[in-house]
Design an enzyme around this catalytic site. Structure first.
Site, PDB file in Angstrom:
ATOM      1  N   ARG A  89      26.261  14.816 -12.773  1.00  0.00           N
ATOM      2  CA  ARG A  89      25.175  15.690 -12.349  1.00  0.00           C
ATOM      3  C   ARG A  89      23.841  15.251 -12.923  1.00  0.00           C
ATOM      4  O   ARG A  89      23.766  14.728 -14.040  1.00  0.00           O
ATOM      5  CB  ARG A  89      25.458  17.125 -12.809  1.00  0.00           C
ATOM      6  CG  ARG A  89      24.466  18.159 -12.313  1.00  0.00           C
ATOM      7  CD  ARG A  89      24.765  19.539 -12.862  1.00  0.00           C
ATOM      8  NE  ARG A  89      24.231  19.713 -14.213  1.00  0.00           N
ATOM      9  CZ  ARG A  89      24.092  20.894 -14.821  1.00  0.00           C
ATOM     10  NH1 ARG A  89      24.469  22.002 -14.203  1.00  0.00           N
ATOM     11  NH2 ARG A  89      23.604  20.972 -16.034  1.00  0.00           N
ATOM     12  N   HIS A 139      24.481  31.725 -10.700  1.00  0.00           N
ATOM     13  CA  HIS A 139      23.323  31.349 -11.502  1.00  0.00           C
ATOM     14  C   HIS A 139      22.443  30.346 -10.763  1.00  0.00           C
ATOM     15  O   HIS A 139      22.842  29.747  -9.759  1.00  0.00           O
ATOM     16  CB  HIS A 139      23.765  30.738 -12.838  1.00  0.00           C
ATOM     17  CG  HIS A 139      24.425  29.396 -12.714  1.00  0.00           C
ATOM     18  ND1 HIS A 139      25.684  29.235 -12.175  1.00  0.00           N
ATOM     19  CD2 HIS A 139      23.989  28.145 -13.030  1.00  0.00           C
ATOM     20  CE1 HIS A 139      26.014  27.955 -12.187  1.00  0.00           C
ATOM     21  NE2 HIS A 139      24.991  27.267 -12.690  1.00  0.00           N
TER      22      HIS A 139
END
Length: 290
Positions: A281, A105
């Site tokens: 992240r 992805h």
């Protein structure tokens, strides 16, 4: 050149930076060198970083506007632009996202303005007998596009596809069982499909990049269901050919950055508790694909 080393992997994507500490203020000159390396190599790791969530967020903002993840439960509460990815459960509660990266992805491709880049910092890496597990694999979408036949390039030129968070959610829920299956009504809290070009132009380098992925691309909106399924299957298989790939083997303290137009990625789930993996992240908003 600033006082650090940039070492390309030698493949179509990937480089490492040695001797730079981004926990401290980074000068414009140094940042320009890092940014140039990022766009040149698409995937860049800055080694040996010790970063708090606030320090990661501060460095990430040099690249643009951070994005808040649609899953509020995986956010780092005091620094909401930081999310956690892990396999850790504490007191019966999962810490962060346990099933991120199961499919190939591009991050946040389901939004009208997908992520320009992602920064992922290794806080804990699963290691056994000196071997680190949980590689992240990357595929060059520019190299994949260049390798297409002229006929296929002509066929897909101008096509658009639906990229769907709602589709991905239940696909992942049924296949892996980590997240609950949601009803259509429950899925409405997540973004509707984003329609993007099957081939997009990189906004900085100008390269043509394939922009469909098995994780989120539900269908091509310009053809019949059967035609869409056939062309997407062909492209999904094509983009992950070995010639386009780079596998990142994690070290503690790695700060890995990748270009979400130029590459796709997929996690490797080759470890289980008691081996622990914990990452923080941040994603940076990009432009509308064209």
């Amino acid at each position: 050149m600033a006082d650090f080393d940039i070492r390309p992997t030698g493949g179509p994507i990937g480089a490492e930076i040695i001797g730079l500490d981004v926990s401290k203020p980074v000068s414009d000159t140094v940042f320009s060198d890092v940014e140039s390396a990022f766009y040149r190599h698409s995937v860049v790791v800055i080694r040996d970083q010790t970063l708090s969530p606030a320090q990661l967020a501060a460095f990430s903002r040099r690249f643009g506007q951070p994005q808040a993840n649609v899953r509020a439960e995986i956010q780092k509460g005091d620094v909401p632009e930081i999310t956690l990815i892990s396999n850790i459960t504490e007191n019966g509660k999962r810490i962060g996202s346990h099933d991120a990266g199961r499919y190939w992805h591009s991050d946040l491709c389901y939004l009208d303005k997908p992520s320009k880049l992602t920064l992922l910092h290794a806080l804990e890496v699963p290691v056994r007998d000196g071997v680190a597990y949980g590689d992240t694999r990357f595929a060059s979408m520019a190299a994949a596009y260049d390798a297409l036949s002229d006929d296929l390039k002509e066929w897909i030129d101008g096509l658009k596809a639906a990229n769907s968070y709602r589709y991905m959610w239940n696909k992942k829920a049924h296949e892996f069982g980590v997240r609950p299956v949601l009803s259509d009504k429950e899925l409405e809290k997540y973004p509707p499909d984003a329609i993007h070009p099957v081939v997009r132009t990189h906004p900085v380098t100008g390269l043509k990049c394939l922009y469909v992925c098995e994780g989120y691309t539900r269908e091509s909106v310009d053809m019949t269901e059967a035609e869409s399924a056939a062309v997407l299957r062909q492209l999904f298989e094509h983009v992950v050919k070995p010639d386009f790939l780079y596998a990142h083997n994690w070290r503690l303290g790695d700060l890995l950055m990748w270009d979400n137009c130029a590459v796709q990625h997929k996690a490797t789930f080759d470890y289980e508790p008691p081996l622990r993996r914990l990452m923080q992240r941040c994603t940076i908003e990009g432009s509308v694909p064209f």
